[in-house]
Scaffold this active site. Sequence first.
Site, PDB file in Angstrom:
ATOM      1  N   ASP A  83       0.840  -1.199   0.000  1.00  0.00           N
ATOM      2  CA  ASP A  83       0.000   0.000   0.000  1.00  0.00           C
ATOM      3  C   ASP A  83       0.872   1.244   0.000  1.00  0.00           C
ATOM      4  OD1 ASP A  83       0.756  -0.766   2.681  1.00  0.00           O
ATOM      5  OD2 ASP A  83      -0.662   0.717   3.454  1.00  0.00           O
ATOM      6  N   GLU A 142       0.055  -1.006   5.851  1.00  0.00           N
ATOM      7  CA  GLU A 142       1.062  -0.425   6.729  1.00  0.00           C
ATOM      8  C   GLU A 142       0.915   1.092   6.811  1.00  0.00           C
ATOM      9  OE1 GLU A 142       4.860   1.320   8.128  1.00  0.00           O
ATOM     10  OE2 GLU A 142       3.839   1.639   6.217  1.00  0.00           O
TER      11      GLU A 142
END
EC number: 3.5.1.18
Length: 384
Positions: A83, A142
Amino acid sequence: MTDTATIAAAPLDLASRLIACESVTPATGAVFDCLEAMLEPLGFAVTRFVCGEAPDGPVENLFAIRRPLGDPGRHFAFAGHLDVVPPGKGWASDPFVPEVRGDLLHGRGAVDMKGSIASFVAAAADIPREAGTLSFIITGDEEGPAVYGTRALIDLMQRDGTVPDLCLVGEPTSVGRLGDMVKIGRRGSVNMWIRVAGQQGHVAYPHLADNPIPKLVAILSAIEAVVLDEGTDWFQPSNIEVTDLHVGNPAHNVIPAAAEARISIRFNDRHSGESLIALIRGIAEPLGGSVEAKISGEAFLTPPGELSGIIAEAIRAETGVETELSTTGGTSDARFLSRICPVVEFGLCNATMHKLDEAVAVADLEVLARIYRRVTLAALVGTS
């Protein structure tokens, strides 16, 4: 089908493919398809799963493992995230269309951290299967709440008996040049909301009201006087910062009914999140305040030893740089992985992470792949 030899020689191509998959946190779908297509030809068994519900999910995660045909040997893991943060407006080119301009590859995630993942895939392609067990621990959140990501992957590994012996997290730790800094720990983080209830009333009749603001000021003054510690051999002093004050009173002649403040504490390994929450409650509650808290992560330290030594030697061999072991910076998913095995962070230069026109030096991708290969071989079989 991706050719293994092509992977071994092309971290730039691999990074470009990952960048081209838009994956603003929480990431799912295409970017995981892309990584899976890279790993399966290398002999990795890939497990993907989605967990969690709104507002912190759903989140997709990937665990890939390759074992030798015989003795499993040592298990070395690479951890990271697919991400990325939202790109924002003002890029010179489309943030999800990778573009090489001069010596740099531009695109959201080039540094944080699709470039590092690509370099480790390239390194893995050049590691003999018989060297030992190798795995990828990859999450899609994250950069977000980190609730359903690496923690869920840890649950999977513990359930399946696939906890690694050593783990490298590919966060962009380098500062001025590739290899100049490695993270062996991080401070913890806890946020707290302090609320003082009062009684609304007219300012001309204070005896008929209860002003919460002086009570909140007294609480914050007492908190401001706290010295948590003077630091340690590896950590800077813990610090408490007031990050918000809110009364929301639009009238000049009204005593408000409540006042609120938010504080953020970054702390070293002399404290825990729970101990700090207890400390602040012990100050606030006798003065009329209530406290809500959220622990973002605990402090951790992997003392200098085998893993940091392996990484430092690999950096020295490929770049001539003498690396600095550090615990500075914000939190990362290493805070979770540190609970199950020794973990160290090392990756690309971080100057452009989260910025417009994020970019990585093409040469650094190649060098990082070579460093990762040395680290992996040394971690698995004890030679670099």
